[in-house]
Design an enzyme around this catalytic site. Structure first.
Site, PDB file in Angstrom:
ATOM      1  N   SER A  15      -2.552 -12.877   3.280  1.00  0.00           N
ATOM      2  CA  SER A  15      -2.990 -12.674   1.883  1.00  0.00           C
ATOM      3  C   SER A  15      -1.929 -13.162   0.904  1.00  0.00           C
ATOM      4  CB  SER A  15      -3.365 -11.212   1.617  1.00  0.00           C
ATOM      5  OG  SER A  15      -2.228 -10.407   1.409  1.00  0.00           O
ATOM      6  N   LYS A  56       0.804  -1.221   0.000  1.00  0.00           N
ATOM      7  CA  LYS A  56       0.000   0.000   0.000  1.00  0.00           C
ATOM      8  C   LYS A  56       0.839   1.274   0.000  1.00  0.00           C
ATOM      9  CE  LYS A  56      -3.737  -0.389  -0.252  1.00  0.00           C
ATOM     10  NZ  LYS A  56      -4.708  -0.847  -1.281  1.00  0.00           N
TER      11      LYS A  56
END
Ligand code: PMP
Length: 364
Positions: free
Chosen positions: A280, A53
């Site tokens: 993830s 991110k």
């Protein structure tokens, strides 16, 4: 509006770009049911705050400065499930901004503590207050009622996908091309969808036939059903709705991966290879394996390891996870990895990193 940002700010952004992106590409070697296999994963935990991110947070802020949408003294306010909050808290502070993060109250304790440690304020939002969607609503209310607020709006801001189209995508492509490899498919778990849409757009511009697969938790199939269903343990993906930047009609089949299998795969990556990645990442590797099983054992499938395991030390990632008969991870034996670390011209132009056209291989 296009604004000339002063030179000191330009060099500030350049400096921070040196801590973000240009990550290594891991070549994961393993056997699946005793058959040798290879999958490729971009190691995004090598970044200023340890997650993918950072790229979109810095890109969104740089673009907003150039367009005059944010100015010194503004407070950055964002609704996030964690990694985005950490990214904006760190990068926002590095640029001298106050940061306010609005997040569901069930995210891991580590995420909350890291955001606080970076000096940001947190507004926790319970399920009764609307959870994720409630967090977004609160951020919009703050922007409407308070002066000098900048909302990055990661779920609807096209600059999120653009960050990956201009950095992550070209980096993977160049790292692979240097080794005479062309990806057959790319897969990524969808949080905002910035990764799959942005990398996907770049890959398609290079090879229109490349397959692009969004991934979601099997327990919470939001992309396939269009709304929130069930709960799951893969933090960072499947946030209760289909984000505006996700254009499902431009993507291939949605791949579902069980959260327990993802946990087991992430545990294996850490204890068999020393690659300490988050849940993830386990999911993404299993999704890539599912596609390889469909496309053929030699198909070249790429994905990302979005973050490291340190934010999940208080979660089921650190507990014994029961194995289910349908899980794929039990048939995976990780045997080793190589690392491609080459910087391409595009990336050099973007980051001004000065290590053009160099190749580092591990082990040396
Ligand atoms: N994995 C983790 C751990 C994340 O934090 C995120 C971002 N929420 C993703 C995957 C998904 O990335 P994107 O938002 O680009 O879809």
């Amino acid at each position: 509006m296009k604004v000339n940002i002063d030179n000191s700010f330009k060099s500030r952004f350049k400096d921070i770009w040196r801590l973000i992106g240009n990550s290594p590409l891991l070549v994961i070697e393993f056997t699946f049911k005793d058959q040798p296999r290879i999958l490729y994963a971009k190691a995004e935990h090598f970044s200023i705050t340890g997650s993918i991110k950072d790229r979109m947070a810095l890109y969104i802020l740089e673009k907003a400065y150039k367009e005059g949408k944010i100015k010194s003294g503004d407070t950055i306010v964002e609704a996030t499930s964690g990694n985005t909050g950490i990214a904006f808290a760190a990068i926002g502070r590095a640029l001298g901004h106050k940061v306010k993060i609005i997040m569901p109250d069930w995210m891991s304790r580590e995420r909350v503590e890291i955001i606080k440690s970076l000096g940001a304020d947190i507004i926790p939002v319970s399920k009764q207050q609307g959870g994720f969607l409630g967090s977004i609503k609160i951020s919009e209310e703050i922007a409407a009622n308070e002066p000098n607020i900048f909302l990055p709006r990661q779920f609807s801001n096209e600059a999120n996908a653009e960050a990956h189209e201009r950095t992550t995508g070209p980096e993977i492509w160049c790292q692979m091309q240097y080794h005479n490899l062309i990806p057959d498919a790319f897969i990524a778990g969808v949080g905002t969808g910035g990764t799959v849409m942005g990398v996907g757009r770049f890959f398609r511009s290079m090879n229109p036939a490349v397959k692009l697969h969004p991934l979601e938790p099997a327990e919470s199939p939001t992309l396939s059903t269009g709304h929130k269903v069930g709960t799951h343990r893969i933090q960072g993906i499947s946030d209760e709705f289909i984000p505006a930047i996700v254009k499902l009609d431009t993507l291939d089949e949605v791949i579902a991966v069980p959260d327990g299998d993802s946990i087991l795969m992430a545990q294996k990556l850490a204890c068999q290879l020393g690659l300490a990645v988050g849940i993830s990442s386990g999911a993404n590797l299993l999704g890539a394996l599912q596609i390889q099983n469909k496309m053929g054992k030699d198909a070249i499938i790429t994905t990302v390891f979005a973050d490291c395991n340190k934010k999940y030390l208080s979660t089921d990632l650190m507990r014994k996870e029961p194995v289910r008969e349908d899980y794929l991870s039990q048939h995976v034996e990780l045997t080793g990895f190589k690392v491609y670390k080459r910087v391409c011209d595009t990336c050099c132009e973007m980051y001004d990193c000065g290590v053009q056209m160099k190749e580092f291989q591990f082990p040396l």
